[in-house]
Design a protein around this motif. Structure first.
Motif: not given
Lengths: 288, 281
Positions: A214, A218, A262-263, A266-267, A270-271, A274, A277-278, A281, B107-108, B111-114, B116, B158, B161, B217
């Motif tokens: 990740m 990113n 770009a998204i 990642i989605v 993640y799916l 999942q 990942i949770i 992290v 939570f999703m 994960l997306i970068g700063g 974007v 985040y 969780i 970012d």
């Protein structure tokens, strides 16, 4: 007793729970809205976006996949997707292989050098990137590391702090007896490591892989500074910054399409994993 | 076993150590030294003493306003993110339909970068502001609240969780006992639940603190410091000092050292806090 009350709760949702459910649903819409917004606009003709950005595309404004085609072909986005995948996969593979070996060595061997290295790796986790940014970039330039493979090598160095820290924590919990048996059987340390230790490290390997993947995927500043804007090795964040961030004549439609593109990876990632990942992290947060 | 393994030092550590030295150790040492130098590249460094550190605080493009903006941002971000994340965690541990789906969605964004994420929000916020004939960069207040919103959006799930994990560890008999003693749900929350999840609160507070403090970012993508550097946070200010004007690289490096010391101090305080908690338990 406790079980009985549990099933009762499951059967009957109270008024309070129903209200909470409705509020949560509204929150979900609010959370997804920024993504829905770019998704909707990515299907509109570029001149219609600023006119009414919140409307759904209609027969007049709908542009099909034109924006996606422009976004992918004109701006080198396709090659950026390739290089992002390339750098992320190779970097993570290098980090997993080499830092786990390092962590194993400095945890098992009791010496001043080993514990000194451990503290050095831990220390590197609190140093912000800006501190080494300029000198590291110059050094990388001189050593001709300004290539995708060179980048992977730099990521091994930057990722080492967290990775060694997490692997060491796990190696400490592996009982020595298991390894002593394999040494008795005549394994050398390398055989012992790959046949006995590395498979046991699997949970931590997954966590480290997710955290590092990740981060590398990113990351913007390191590839921007080391590889730069002019070469063909740009990654997704660098291309997005270059094209969306630049002033002047913007193709709003292509921009929206590129943000969506770009998204998407990642989605999907993640799916697909999942749960890992949770967990990963959170484990990274609690330890780091 | 130790002795045999010891001879394998280079086999086990060489690739990591070389990469670590090139990417971190050597640049770090050079960086500390060069913060006392005037230079435009690493080869023409000239020792000038502490003048870079003085320039970091006075004169044009100084650190001071970025520091102020960062502190203002960090305080509001910590409070809003943690209160909202804790509230969400409380609700989601109350056996409501679809809890898992809610957790997944909240939570999703994390994960997306700063970069974007920043541009996605920039597009959306500008579309809203356009209705009032203004933009995100016309007033620093918009940039500030935009950044707060964005950071909340990214970090709430985040932290939620982590709070959920903490809440699930609170023994149910404690809560039941409080109820039997006639405590209201508010009293139970304040006197039983919150003290029990204090470790999670400490972790989340420091996580939001260091993540917001080091933010780069998102800041670059959302406003890039506009208007007039007024929404510029520390990290962005440092990068702009390095690459904005030639001749200011030394000042940038001195700012980076100060930035590092602040971040390390936050880390040290966190360590003390978590150690103390461990003793208490």
């Amino acid at each position: 007793m406790a079980k009985g009350s549990n099933t009762q709760i499951k059967e009957k949702q109270t008024v309070g729970q129903n209200i909470a459910f409705v509020i949560l649903c509204l929150l979900v819409v609010a959370f997804l809205y920024p993504i829905i917004f770019i998704l909707i606009n990515s299907f509109k003709g570029k001149f219609y976006i600023s006119k009414n950005p919140f409307a759904l595309p209609n027969s007049e404004t709908f542009a099909g996949v034109t924006n996606y085609v422009t976004g992918l072909t004109k701006n080198g986005f396709l090659s950026a997707i390739f290089w992002s995948f390339f750098i992320t996969i190779i970097s993570v593979a290098l980090i997993l292989l080499f830092t786990s070996m390092t962590a194993y060595y400095i945890t098992r061997v009791k010496s001043k050098l080993a514990s000194g290295l451990y503290y050095l790796f831990t220390f590197s986790m609190v140093v912000p990137f800006q501190m080494v940014m300029f000198t590291m970039t110059s050094l990388a330039d001189k050593l001709h590391l300004n290539t995708p493979i060179g980048m992977c090598f730099l990521y091994l160095g930057f990722g080492a702090g967290l990775a060694v820290f997490m692997f060491s924590g796990f190696v400490k919990s592996i009982p020595l007896e298991i390894e002593e048996a394999s040494f008795m059987d005549g394994c050398n340390p390398l055989q012992n490591y790959f046949q006995v230790v590395f498979p046991i490290l699997k949970p931590t390997t997954i966590t480290v892989a997710i955290l590092q993947a990740m981060w590398v995927w990113n990351d913007y500043l390191l590839p921007y500074l080391v590889i730069g804007l002019s070469t063909k090795y740009k990654t997704i964040p660098v291309v997005v910054q270059l094209l969306v961030g630049s002033n002047g004549n913007k193709d709003m439609g292509a921009m929206m399409a590129m943000l969506v593109l770009a998204i998407i990876p990642i989605v999907i990632f993640y799916l697909a994993c999942q749960k890992y990942i949770i967990e990963g992290v959170v484990a990274g947060a609690v330890k780091g | 076993m130790q002795k045999t393994l010891k001879r394998y030092f280079l086999v086990f550590t060489l690739p990591t150590l070389v990469a670590f030295a090139l990417a971190f150790i050597i640049p770090f040492i050079m960086g500390v030294y060069m913060s006392f130098c005037e230079f435009t590249t690493v080869d023409n460094a000239k020792f000038v003493g502490v003048s870079n550190y003085v320039k970091a605080f006075v004169g044009s493009n100084s650190f001071v306003s970025a520091l102020g903006f960062t502190v203002k941002f960090v305080i509001v971000a910590i409070l809003s993110i943690n209160i909202l994340a804790f509230a969400l965690a409380l609700v989601l541990t109350k056996k409501i339909r679809g809890t898992n789906i809610f957790r997944t969605i909240f939570f999703m964004p994390n994960l997306i970068g700063g970069i974007v994420l920043g541009y996605t929000w920039q597009q959306m916020l500008n579309a809203i502001l356009l209705k009032y004939q203004t933009t995100l960069v016309s007033n620093s207040t918009y940039g500030y609240w935009g950044l707060v919103l964005l950071m909340n959006w990214q970090m709430i799930g985040y932290m939620m969780i982590i709070y959920i994990a903490g809440l699930q560890n609170v023994p149910t008999d404690l809560i039941e006992a409080a109820k039997i003693d006639g405590a209201t749900s508010w009293q139970t929350l304040i006197n039983v639940t919150i003290p029990m999840v204090m470790p999670s609160i400490t972790i989340c507070t420091f996580l939001t603190l260091s993540n917001s403090f080091k933010l780069y970012d998102q800041n670059l993508a959302l406003t890039a410091g506009a208007p007039m550097h007024r929404t510029e946070m520390m990290a962005l200010n440092i990068v702009n000092t390095f690459y904005g004007k030639t001749g200011f690289q030394g000042v940038g490096q001195a700012k980076a050292v100060i930035f590092f010391i602040i971040v390390a101090a936050i880390g040290a305080i966190q360590l003390v806090f978590t150690r103390n908690k461990e003793v208490d338990q």
